[in-house]
Design a protein around this motif. Structure first.
Motif, mmCIF file in Angstrom:
data_model
loop_
_atom_site.group_PDB
_atom_site.id
_atom_site.type_symbol
_atom_site.label_atom_id
_atom_site.label_comp_id
_atom_site.label_asym_id
_atom_site.label_seq_id
_atom_site.Cartn_x
_atom_site.Cartn_y
_atom_site.Cartn_z
ATOM 1 N N ALA A 52 -0.230 -1.190 -11.333
ATOM 2 C CA ALA A 52 -1.698 -1.091 -11.377
ATOM 3 C C ALA A 52 -2.082 0.288 -11.891
ATOM 4 O O ALA A 52 -1.381 1.270 -11.625
ATOM 5 N N THR A 81 -4.882 4.008 -9.578
ATOM 6 C CA THR A 81 -4.741 3.928 -8.121
ATOM 7 C C THR A 81 -4.786 5.283 -7.413
ATOM 8 O O THR A 81 -4.769 5.330 -6.179
ATOM 9 N N ARG A 97 -9.696 2.154 -5.627
ATOM 10 C CA ARG A 97 -8.897 1.340 -6.543
ATOM 11 C C ARG A 97 -7.558 0.962 -5.891
ATOM 12 O O ARG A 97 -7.074 -0.157 -6.047
ATOM 13 N N ALA A 98 -6.959 1.908 -5.164
ATOM 14 C CA ALA A 98 -5.695 1.631 -4.480
ATOM 15 C C ALA A 98 -5.872 0.518 -3.445
ATOM 16 O O ALA A 98 -5.001 -0.354 -3.299
ATOM 17 N N LYS A 112 -6.120 -2.851 -5.042
ATOM 18 C CA LYS A 112 -4.807 -3.327 -5.491
ATOM 19 C C LYS A 112 -3.819 -3.541 -4.338
ATOM 20 O O LYS A 112 -2.640 -3.834 -4.574
ATOM 21 N N TYR A 140 -2.590 -1.414 -2.082
ATOM 22 C CA TYR A 140 -1.598 -0.371 -1.828
ATOM 23 C C TYR A 140 -1.575 0.068 -0.368
ATOM 24 O O TYR A 140 -0.577 0.627 0.105
ATOM 25 N N ASP A 195 0.110 4.860 -12.358
ATOM 26 C CA ASP A 195 -0.695 6.064 -12.140
ATOM 27 C C ASP A 195 0.207 7.136 -11.541
ATOM 28 O O ASP A 195 0.525 7.118 -10.348
ATOM 29 N N TYR A 241 -0.855 9.048 -8.283
ATOM 30 C CA TYR A 241 -0.954 8.418 -6.970
ATOM 31 C C TYR A 241 -0.060 9.182 -5.985
ATOM 32 O O TYR A 241 1.093 9.496 -6.301
ATOM 33 N N SER A 279 -3.586 -7.722 -4.207
ATOM 34 C CA SER A 279 -4.961 -7.324 -4.527
ATOM 35 C C SER A 279 -5.970 -7.916 -3.557
ATOM 36 O O SER A 279 -5.851 -9.071 -3.142
#
Length: 342
Positions: free
Chosen positions: A184, A187, A192-193, A196, A198, A218, A221, A253
Motif C-alpha cells: 500500500a 501509509t 491511510r495506514a 489499509k 496496518y 512507503d 512508514y 483494508s
C-alpha cells in the motif's frame, strides 16, 4: 482522440493505457491531489482541454472528483461522451477514518456533479455501486454510489480489473516460512495506514515475533517491531520476486475498491487473507480466508490455520482464481467496446 484524466498516475492507470494505446489515440492528463495546487490545476486543465478539443472524441476519467469536473462539463457542452471509472474512495463516505470523497463538502459536490452528468460509470467492483457495510461497526453501513447519490440515473456497468498472469506467476521458488506481505502507498499518514489495515498487522507482529512481515509501498512508514520489514515503492520485477518469496498476502483494508496487489500476489501463488469489503471477497473466493469483521482474534485464527496446514493446494487455488476470473484480455475487450462507441 481520448483524453484520459486521473488525480495521480498509478500502476492501474499505466495498465489501462497499455490496453488502450495500441487501439486508439490517447492523451493522458494527470491532475493533482494537493489542495493548495487545485486552483492552478483547474486553470491548466481548462486550457489543456480547450487545446485538445478539436481532436477530442471522448473523455475517460479514473475516479470521480475534482479532476473529472471539467471533462464532464466539456463533454456535456460539446456533446462528447465522458466515461468515469469508479475506483474506491469516490464511492465512500467514511469520516470516522478520514476516508472517502463524500466526507469533504467541495470534493463531495465535485464527485456528485461528475457522476450525475457523465455519460457512463464503469466501477471496478459491485460493492462500489451499493453495499451494506458491516466490516467496521463504527462506520456507516450505507456506502456505494446509489446509497450516497440516491437520484443517480447515469448508466452503470461493472468491469473488474484484469491481470497479466503470464507475468504474475508462481516461479516455484523457496518461500520464507511464516512470511506475510502487504502492499500500500501513503501509509506513513496514520489515517491511510488504518484504511489499509496496518493497525491489525502491527498487532499480529507484536504477538507473533516468529512471523516475518513485509510492508511495501512507503519507506517512511514507522514500526517499532523488528519482525516487520519496510520497503518503499518497488518495480514490477521487484514485486514479482517479493510475492514469490512470501507465503501469505494480507489485504486487511477498512475500505477498498478492487485491490490490484491482492490479485497480483494471488497469481504468484500467495495465499490471501482479506477483509470483507469491496471486491476482496469476490477476488479471494474462499469464505474461510475472509475476515468478516475487524477483529484481531479472528485474523489470528485464519493466519495460524494457514501456517499449520500444507499450503501447496491453497497456492494453486489462489493462482487459478485470478487466471479464471480476472483475465487481462477480458477487461481490455470490455473497456475498448465502450470506448469504440462514441
Amino acid at each position: 482522440m481520448i483524453i484520459y484524466t486521473f488525480p495521480i498516475r498509478t500502476a492501474f492507470i499505466d495498465r489501462d493505457l497499455e490496453m488502450i494505446c495500441p487501439e486508439m489515440k490517447v492523451s493522458a492528463l494527470e491532475f493533482t491531489q494537493s489542495p493548495t495546487k487545485l486552483p492552478f490545476y483547474f486553470i491548466l486543465q481548462f486550457f489543456q482541454l480547450l487545446w485538445f478539443l478539436p481532436r477530442t472524441t471522448q473523455y475517460l476519467c479514473f475516479f470521480g472528483g475534482y479532476h473529472s469536473v471539467l471533462p464532464v462539463w466539456f463533454g456535456k457542452r460539446f456533446k462528447k461522451k465522458c466515461i468515469i471509472q469508479a475506483g474506491g474512495a469516490d464511492c465512500m463516505h467514511m469520516p470516522e477514518i478520514d476516508y472517502g470523497n463524500f466526507r469533504k463538502k467541495w470534493l463531495r459536490k465535485a464527485t456528485i456533479y461528475s457522476f450525475v452528468n457523465c455519460s457512463l460509470i464503469l466501477p471496478v467492483a459491485k460493492a462500489l455501486v451499493r453495499q451494506h457495510y458491516r466490516y467496521d461497526q463504527g462506520i456507516s453501513a450505507k456506502q456505494g454510489l446509489l446509497n450516497l447519490i440516491p437520484d443517480l440515473n447515469t448508466p452503470i456497468e461493472i468491469i473488474p480489473n484484469g491481470f497479466d498472469t503470464e507475468f504474475w506467476k508462481d516461479q516455484n521458488s523457496p518461500r520464507e516460512p511464516k512470511s506475510l506481505i502487504s502492499v500500500a502507498t501513503g501509509t506513513s499518514k496514520q489515517s491511510r495506514a488504518i484504511v489499509k489495515g496496518y493497525d491489525l498487522i502491527e498487532q499480529l507482529a507484536s504477538l507473533h515475533p516468529e512471523m516475518k512481515i513485509t510492508l511495501v509501498g512507503d519507506e517512511n512508514y514507522f514500526t517499532p517491531y523488528s519482525n516487520i520489514n519496510i520497503l518503499g515503492k518497488q518495480s514490477k520485477d521487484e514485486l514479482l520476486a517479493l510475492y514469490n518469496s512470501h507465503e501469505i498476502y494480507l489485504q486487511l483494508s477498512t475500505s477498498e475498491g478492487f485491490p490490484n496487489a491482492l490479485a497480483e500476489a494471488m497469481a504468484c501463488g500467495c495465499i490471501p487473507v482479506g477483509s470483507s469489503v469491496g471486491a476482496i471477497p469476490e477476488i479471494i473466493g474462499s469464505a474461510n480466508l475472509i475476515l468478516k469483521t475487524k477483529n484481531y482474534h479472528d485474523l489470528e485464527a485464519i493466519v495460524m490455520t494457514i501456517m499449520k496446514n500444507d499450503q501447496s493446494e491453497a497456492k494453486k487455488k489462489s493462482r487459478e482464481r485470478i487466471v479464471t476470473n480476472f483475465d487481462f484480455d477480458n477487461r481490455k475487450k470490455l473497456l475498448l467496446s465502450h470506448l469504440a462507441t462514441h
